[in-house]
Design an enzyme around this catalytic site. Structure first.
Site, mmCIF file in Angstrom:
data_model
loop_
_atom_site.group_PDB
_atom_site.id
_atom_site.type_symbol
_atom_site.label_atom_id
_atom_site.label_comp_id
_atom_site.label_asym_id
_atom_site.label_seq_id
_atom_site.Cartn_x
_atom_site.Cartn_y
_atom_site.Cartn_z
ATOM 1 N N ASP A 113 0.866 -1.177 0.000
ATOM 2 C CA ASP A 113 0.000 0.000 0.000
ATOM 3 C C ASP A 113 0.904 1.228 0.000
ATOM 4 O O ASP A 113 1.674 1.447 0.934
ATOM 5 C CB ASP A 113 -0.870 -0.045 1.266
ATOM 6 C CG ASP A 113 -2.158 0.751 1.151
ATOM 7 O OD1 ASP A 113 -2.130 1.818 0.527
ATOM 8 O OD2 ASP A 113 -3.164 0.297 1.711
ATOM 9 N N ASP A 215 -2.932 4.855 -2.391
ATOM 10 C CA ASP A 215 -3.862 5.562 -1.511
ATOM 11 C C ASP A 215 -4.330 6.874 -2.160
ATOM 12 O O ASP A 215 -3.519 7.600 -2.752
ATOM 13 C CB ASP A 215 -3.140 5.862 -0.181
ATOM 14 C CG ASP A 215 -4.093 6.317 0.906
ATOM 15 O OD1 ASP A 215 -4.967 5.527 1.293
ATOM 16 O OD2 ASP A 215 -3.944 7.469 1.375
ATOM 17 N N ASP A 344 -12.176 0.834 5.552
ATOM 18 C CA ASP A 344 -12.744 2.159 5.808
ATOM 19 C C ASP A 344 -14.260 2.128 5.983
ATOM 20 O O ASP A 344 -14.853 3.162 6.328
ATOM 21 C CB ASP A 344 -12.424 3.113 4.641
ATOM 22 C CG ASP A 344 -10.954 3.484 4.584
ATOM 23 O OD1 ASP A 344 -10.302 3.544 5.644
ATOM 24 O OD2 ASP A 344 -10.441 3.699 3.461
HETATM 25 C C1 NOJ Z 1 -7.597 6.249 2.412
HETATM 26 C C2 NOJ Z 1 -7.349 5.086 3.310
HETATM 27 O O1 NOJ Z 1 -8.058 3.969 2.823
HETATM 28 C C3 NOJ Z 1 -7.764 5.493 4.692
HETATM 29 O O2 NOJ Z 1 -7.737 4.411 5.589
HETATM 30 C C4 NOJ Z 1 -6.852 6.602 5.145
HETATM 31 O O3 NOJ Z 1 -7.292 7.071 6.408
HETATM 32 C C5 NOJ Z 1 -6.855 7.761 4.160
HETATM 33 N N1 NOJ Z 1 -6.746 7.332 2.796
HETATM 34 C C6 NOJ Z 1 -5.705 8.684 4.410
HETATM 35 O O4 NOJ Z 1 -4.507 8.111 3.961
#
Ligand code: NOJ
Length: 540
Positions: A113, A215, A344
């Site tokens: 990631d 990301d 998320d």
């Molecule tokens: C997206 C990620 O999936 C999430 O978990 C993260 O908090 C934010 N980007 C910031 O990097």
């Protein structure tokens, strides 16, 4: 350089076979997968010890591991302070090398990631950058003078709440942060930043990683004039309402057209290394804009994530529309994908209902395109309940109703103390979601959700059209039954999913036999059946 595509529209690897990333990806949240060192938090040696399960018991083709790089953990690793080292919580560089080696020995691909939009405020680059206006790294981040008369440079908001600008008292300027103030935005318009970040990709590519999940890949370029966003005129139906963030139309703080040049540069680096892969986290729900991330010549992202199914109710019509819309939006030769859960969002069992987790599994693993599974969904895991005061997610501390802890609870391997995740007597970093189920307890039960996932993954490997065939809806059925066929080289497999809590008749275009059902046994051939409530069937 783009890849070759065969006559059936399937992307090919350099060996002339279907590209590996047409297979099934499994997302691991490393804090929660396997704790090998006994601290109550998962780690890389833990993941390595479970690779055999992933490849040989479950049957996935690739793993994506959420960030494990050096980080102060303000956003659990999405705030990176060294892109080329492993955080001691998770292990060492040697552990990451061993993980890659062992995965490759098992013929599993490994996706890391990569968090290019922002670093941690503890990254030495930012520490230097904020030290003075004349520091050579000042321009590596996005610094702006206060607006005339004082206050922030424009009205941009942080997704995590409040303004996206933080005033640095010492130097009198604001820096941009789309997420926490501990996650300052890197300035991708500075060629030195681009070079340094592309080198961080090469660092891992040299160590054998097969690809990257990128990301917030749609945030890398903003309006160069830093214009304020207009107020929102509507709440887009596909996008979650991020509180005050949803009060603006995000015209200027993300997805500037220059972003496509950046993705082209990232792709060039991947292509230096052969069959490597990128999938972008893209929350873009306009299909035309979404499709641009593949690049005109398929020379940007291999795949922008398709999150539309995270934002739909359990409704056959909406799923059908989204399946068809993605197929229509794909540029020639591009490959579709599907996501039903991630770190998320509430788990699919919460969003769709526990009685639908089996039908959702059939959908995810029989549609055309790369499925990304989320760890624990193969057990039908439910969201955890976090005792008040024990919230861990920094975002959730601000907006309790959006807390992401619930979907990040530890994997449940056995019913023992520690559930096989951590040692007996050790408190896991989050409570277990459901102490009554585990991999071990589901493994020998042919009716378990885990057995269903294993069967579906086996079928996807055995039946070529399920992995690689065309998709078409077949007509003549009720609107609340989603019925489609997958065809390749003259062979066809049929899938029908009953989205209701009642029986529904289904007619197939030809006589078929059941290959798999989520609830019923059918041994005779048929052209018409009654699907049970929430039943999904695969037939040939
Ligand atoms: C997206 C990620 O999936 C999430 O978990 C993260 O908090 C934010 N980007 C910031 O990097």
């Amino acid at each position: 350089m783009a890849y070759e595509v065969d006559n059936n529209g399937v992307p090919l690897g350099r060996d002339g076979r279907a590209a590996w990333w047409t297979g099934v990806i499994y997302q691991i949240y490393p804090r929660s997968f396997q704790d090998a060192t006994g601290g109550g938090i998962g780690d890389l040696p833990g993941i390595t010890s479970r690779l055999d399960y992933l490849k040989n018991t479950l049957g996935v083709d690739a793993i994506w591991i959420s960030p494990f790089f050096r980080s102060p953990m303000a956003d659990f690793g999405y705030d990176v302070s060294d892109y080329t080292d492993v955080d001691p919580i998770f292990g060492t560089l040697e552990d990451s090398a061993e993980l890659i080696t062992e995965a490759h020995r098992l013929d599993l691909k490994v996706i890391f990631d990569w968090v290019p939009n922002h670093s941690s405020d503890q990254h030495p680059w930012f520490v230097e950058s904020r030290s003075s206006r004349t520091n050579p790294k000042r321009d590596w981040y996005v610094w702006k003078d206060p607006a005339p008369g004082g206050g922030p440079p424009n009205n941009w908001l942080s997704i995590f709440g409040g303004l996206a600008w933080e005033l640095d008292e010492t130097t009198g300027q604001y820096y941009l942060h789309t997420f926490l103030k501990e996650q300052p935005e890197l300035n991708w318009r500075n060629p030195e930043v681009e070079a340094a970040m592309l080198d961080s990709l090469r660092f891992w590519l040299d160590r054998g990683v097969d690809g990257f999940r990128i990301d917030v890949a749609h945030y890398l370029a903003k309006d160069p004039e830093f214009r304020s966003n207009p107020s929102s005129t509507s709440t887009p139906d596909a996008v979650k309402d991020y509180h005050e963030y949803a009060t603006q139309e995000h015209l200027y703080d993300k997805a500037h057209p220059d972003i496509h040049r950046i993705h082209g540069r990232i792709r060039d680096v991947l292509d230096e290394y052969g069959d490597r892969f990128s999938v972008g986290e893209i929350h873009e729900f306009d299909w035309v804009e979404w499709a641009k991330y593949f690049g005109k010549n398929l020379d940007q992202l291999h795949m922008p994530y398709n999150f539309t199914m995270l934002w739909t109710d359990w409704n056959a019509t909406d799923f059908r529309d989204r399946i068809i819309a993605q197929e229509r939006a794909l540029p020639r030769g591009a490959w579709p994908n599907h996501v039903l859960g991630n770190h998320d969002e509430p788990r699919l069992s919460t969003r769709f209902g526990t009685e639908r987790v089996r039908a959702a599994a059939v959908l995810l693993l029989t549609l055309r395109g790369t499925p990304t599974m989320y760890y624990g969904d193969e057990l039908g895991l439910i969201d955890g309940v976090i005792p008040p005061g024990n919230e861990q997610d920094p975002w959730g501390r601000r907006y309790p109703e959006l807390n992401r802890d619930a979907c990040r609870t530890p994997m449940q391997w056995t019913l023992d103390d520690g559930m096989g995740f951590t040692s007996a007597g050790v408190e896991p970093w989050l409570p277990f979601a459901d102490p009554n189920t585990s991999v071990a307890s589901q493994l020998d039960d042919p009716t378990s959700v885990l057995s269903l996932y294993r069967n579906l993954l086996r079928l996807r490997h055995e039946i070529a059209e399920l992995a690689l065939g065309d998709i078409d809806m077949f007509e003549g059925n009720a609107n609340d039954v989603l019925a489609y066929k997958r065809s390749l080289d003259g062979e066809t497999t049929y899938v029908a999913v009953n989205f209701t809590n009642e029986d529904r008749p289904v007619e197939f275009p030809t006589e078929v036999r059941q290959v798999l059902s989520t609830s019923a046994e059918r041994t005779e051939a048929f052209t018409a059946i009654l699907l049970g409530a929430n039943e999904a069937i695969v037939a040939r």
